[in-house]
Design an enzyme around this catalytic site. Structure first.
Site, PDB file in Angstrom:
ATOM      1  N   ARG A   1      16.587 -29.113   2.345  1.00 12.82           N
ATOM      2  CA  ARG A   1      18.313 -29.288   2.298  1.00 12.82           C
ATOM      3  C   ARG A   1      18.400 -31.208   3.059  1.00 12.82           C
ATOM      4  NH1 ARG A   1      19.808 -23.316   3.303  1.00 12.82           N
ATOM      5  NH2 ARG A   1      17.681 -23.501   4.046  1.00 12.82           N
TER       6      ARG A   1
ATOM      7  N   CYS B   1      24.896 -33.877  -0.110  1.00 12.23           N
ATOM      8  CA  CYS B   1      25.452 -33.582   0.711  1.00 12.23           C
ATOM      9  C   CYS B   1      26.773 -33.463   1.092  1.00 12.23           C
ATOM     10  CB  CYS B   1      24.841 -33.840   1.960  1.00 12.23           C
ATOM     11  SG  CYS B   1      25.397 -32.990   3.713  1.00 12.23           S
TER      12      CYS B   1
ATOM     13  N   TYR C   1      10.457 -18.285 -10.985  1.00 11.18           N
ATOM     14  CA  TYR C   1      10.025 -19.178 -12.237  1.00 11.18           C
ATOM     15  C   TYR C   1       9.159 -18.407 -13.282  1.00 11.18           C
ATOM     16  CZ  TYR C   1      14.402 -21.354 -10.357  1.00 11.18           C
ATOM     17  OH  TYR C   1      15.487 -22.000  -9.974  1.00 11.18           O
TER      18      TYR C   1
HETATM   19  C1  LIG Z   1      19.862 -29.040  -4.155  1.00 13.10           C
HETATM   20  C2  LIG Z   1      18.343 -27.686  -4.116  1.00 13.10           C
HETATM   21  C3  LIG Z   1      17.337 -28.249  -5.104  1.00 13.10           C
HETATM   22  C4  LIG Z   1      15.968 -27.524  -5.248  1.00 13.10           C
HETATM   23  N1  LIG Z   1      15.492 -27.852  -5.966  1.00 13.10           N
HETATM   24  C5  LIG Z   1      14.103 -27.296  -5.721  1.00 13.10           C
HETATM   25  C6  LIG Z   1      12.720 -27.228  -6.742  1.00 13.10           C
HETATM   26  O1  LIG Z   1      12.871 -28.580  -7.622  1.00 13.10           O
HETATM   27  N2  LIG Z   1      11.711 -26.628  -7.337  1.00 13.10           N
HETATM   28  C7  LIG Z   1      11.136 -26.435  -5.946  1.00 13.10           C
HETATM   29  O2  LIG Z   1      10.407 -25.747  -5.502  1.00 13.10           O
HETATM   30  N3  LIG Z   1      12.110 -25.831  -4.470  1.00 13.10           N
HETATM   31  C8  LIG Z   1      13.502 -25.950  -4.930  1.00 13.10           C
HETATM   32  N4  LIG Z   1      14.039 -25.422  -3.957  1.00 13.10           N
HETATM   33  C9  LIG Z   1      14.095 -25.402  -2.824  1.00 13.10           C
HETATM   34  C10 LIG Z   1      13.684 -26.279  -1.548  1.00 13.10           C
HETATM   35  O3  LIG Z   1      12.285 -26.249  -2.111  1.00 13.10           O
HETATM   36  C11 LIG Z   1      13.382 -24.888  -0.835  1.00 13.10           C
HETATM   37  O4  LIG Z   1      11.831 -24.096  -1.214  1.00 13.10           O
HETATM   38  C12 LIG Z   1      14.507 -24.236  -0.033  1.00 13.10           C
HETATM   39  O5  LIG Z   1      15.397 -24.777   0.191  1.00 13.10           O
HETATM   40  C13 LIG Z   1      14.189 -24.176   1.793  1.00 13.10           C
HETATM   41  O6  LIG Z   1      13.984 -24.707   1.959  1.00 13.10           O
HETATM   42  P1  LIG Z   1      15.265 -26.244   3.688  1.00 13.10           P
HETATM   43  O7  LIG Z   1      15.817 -24.339   4.630  1.00 13.10           O
HETATM   44  O8  LIG Z   1      14.091 -27.148   3.817  1.00 13.10           O
HETATM   45  O9  LIG Z   1      15.627 -26.105   2.471  1.00 13.10           O
HETATM   46  C14 LIG Z   1      15.423 -26.424  -3.882  1.00 13.10           C
HETATM   47  C15 LIG Z   1      16.802 -25.736  -2.792  1.00 13.10           C
HETATM   48  C16 LIG Z   1      17.720 -26.716  -3.135  1.00 13.10           C
HETATM   49  C17 LIG Z   1      18.910 -26.738  -1.621  1.00 13.10           C
END
Ligand SMILES: Cc1cc2nc3c(=O)[nH]c(=O)nc-3n(C[C@H](O)[C@H](O)[C@H](O)COP(=O)(O)O)c2cc1C
Length: 363
Positions: free
Chosen positions: A319, A357, A170
């Site tokens: 997630r 979910c 971004y």
């Molecule tokens: C539905 C969804 C929305 C997300 N929105 C953002 C966001 O607004 N800002 C951000 O920095 N990362 C966003 N992410 C990325 C997550 O913060 C995270 O970096 C990524 O999902 C990996 O972590 P996890 O394995 O715990 O999901 C999003 C991820 C998902 C799945």
């Protein structure tokens, strides 16, 4: 367990080391105002026990809208609604930080009233098939001050701090990355000049908030793209951020163009978990400010091991908390593994009425 020990982050007393990583909710109304479903979601997250909650990306300027129905904070009208959100979390003993974001070239004209996305340079993005408009000096300063105004509003709305979204390709990440920043002026040309955008943004924010207000950054350890930001430069950036006075850093990686590096699917084994752990460990050892690590953390034992081996000070989860907002409490009660199977159905933003979910095993 270290995971459940309190942690003091720039004066913020967190009840444990589990952070809800920024996660876009698609629960604001079409104009970005707080709604009841959004409040309910944050109530559940706060009841669920996370030490720190980071909101989904909140829009600091209309030119940076990358997704529909995200929270907005680009004018004063948003403050009252956001205050309800912070009150709900605080009443439940939680802490909440707002993630401030501008989508840069990873925005679509359909969400920008037909306008072309803006970016440091006009570098074609094969994943979106969009060539953004290179920002002129006046536009860059306008966005810098929009971050600062947004941070002041976040403070008035009762947030415990802000996080600058400088990851995932971004706008802020685009200024840091040699792949997306091809400028040759104050804002780009070499490592030092690529740092100016986040530096000026930080300094502008600092002038708008009280001196104790935490300012955090989420950034890429690696863009995973040829000619992009690599770990060695990322570490130097983090060290510069630390010198500026940034309160904490969250390590992530990837951008749209790099494919599925940020939100990796199908995490089934402990070995596949915590995919930025190694990078975070290098950062944690090279920095004295707190380091959070995000990406694929699914098990209590993996989270605990990260903290025990000092690869990070805090673990950040996205997630699994969409499926189980009370996962931190369940971990505390002895649950070992999150129910999330990383099917990534929650990423189908345009198909879903809101981010939630809809787990299926075969996706
Ligand atoms: C539905 C969804 C929305 C997300 N929105 C953002 C966001 O607004 N800002 C951000 O920095 N990362 C966003 N992410 C990325 C997550 O913060 C995270 O970096 C990524 O999902 C990996 O972590 P996890 O394995 O715990 O999901 C999003 C991820 C998902 C799945």
């Amino acid at each position: 367990m270290k995971l459940f020990e309190p942690f003091s982050l720039a004066g913020l007393e967190l009840r444990n080391r589990i952070v809800r990583s920024a996660t876009y909710e698609k629960r604001a109304d079409v104009d970005g105002f707080v709604t009841e479903p959004l409040i309910e979601m944050y109530r559940a997250l706060a009841d669920g026990g996370a030490g720190l909650i980071i909101t989904g990306n909140a829009l600091i300027h209309p030119s940076g809208r990358s997704v529909p129905q995200a929270l907005c904070i680009h004018n004063d009208h948003y403050v009252d609604g956001l205050k309800r959100l912070t009150d709900i979390v605080h009443a439940r003993g939680g802490k909440i930080v707002m993630q401030l974001s501008h989508g840069g070239r990873q925005c679509f004209p359909t969400l920008l009233g037909g306008n072309q996305p803006i970016a440091p340079s006009a570098v074609y993005d094969p994943s979106t098939k969009i060539t953004p408009l290179a920002m002129d000096d006046a536009k860059i300063w306008e966005i810098v001050y929009s971050f600062a105004d947004a941070a002041r509003r976040a403070m008035y709305a009762g947030f415990d701090g802000i996080q600058i979204h400088a990851a995932h390709g971004y706008l802020v990440s685009e200024f840091l990355s040699p792949h997306t920043n091809r400028r040759d002026d104050y804002w780009g040309g070499d490592e030092e000049r690529r740092f100016h955008f986040i530096e000026e943004t930080y300094e502008a924010i600092r002038k708008e908030v009280v001196s104790t207000f935490p300012i955090m950054v989420k950034m890429n350890a690696d863009d995973f793209i040829e000619g992009g930001l690599r770990p060695a430069e990322a570490l130097r950036i983090a060290q510069r951020l630390q010198s500026l006075g940034i309160s904490a850093i969250e390590m992530s990686g990837g951008m749209f163009e790099a494919g599925k590096m940020t939100v990796r699917p199908n995490i089934e084994t402990e070995e596949q978990e915590a995919y930025f752990r190694e990078a975070a460990g290098i950062f944690a050892r090279g920095l004295f400010m707190p380091v959070m690590v995000v990406g694929g953390i699914r098990s209590r034992s993996v989270a605990e091991d990260i903290l025990q081996k000092e690869d990070a000070d805090l673990v950040s989860i996205s997630r699994p908390l969409i499926r189980e907002p009370d996962l931190p409490l369940k971990f505390m009660q002895g649950k070992e593994r999150a129910d999330c199977i990383s099917c990534n159905n929650c990423m189908r933003f345009l198909k879903l009425d809101m981010v939630r979910c809809t787990q299926t095993k075969d996706t």
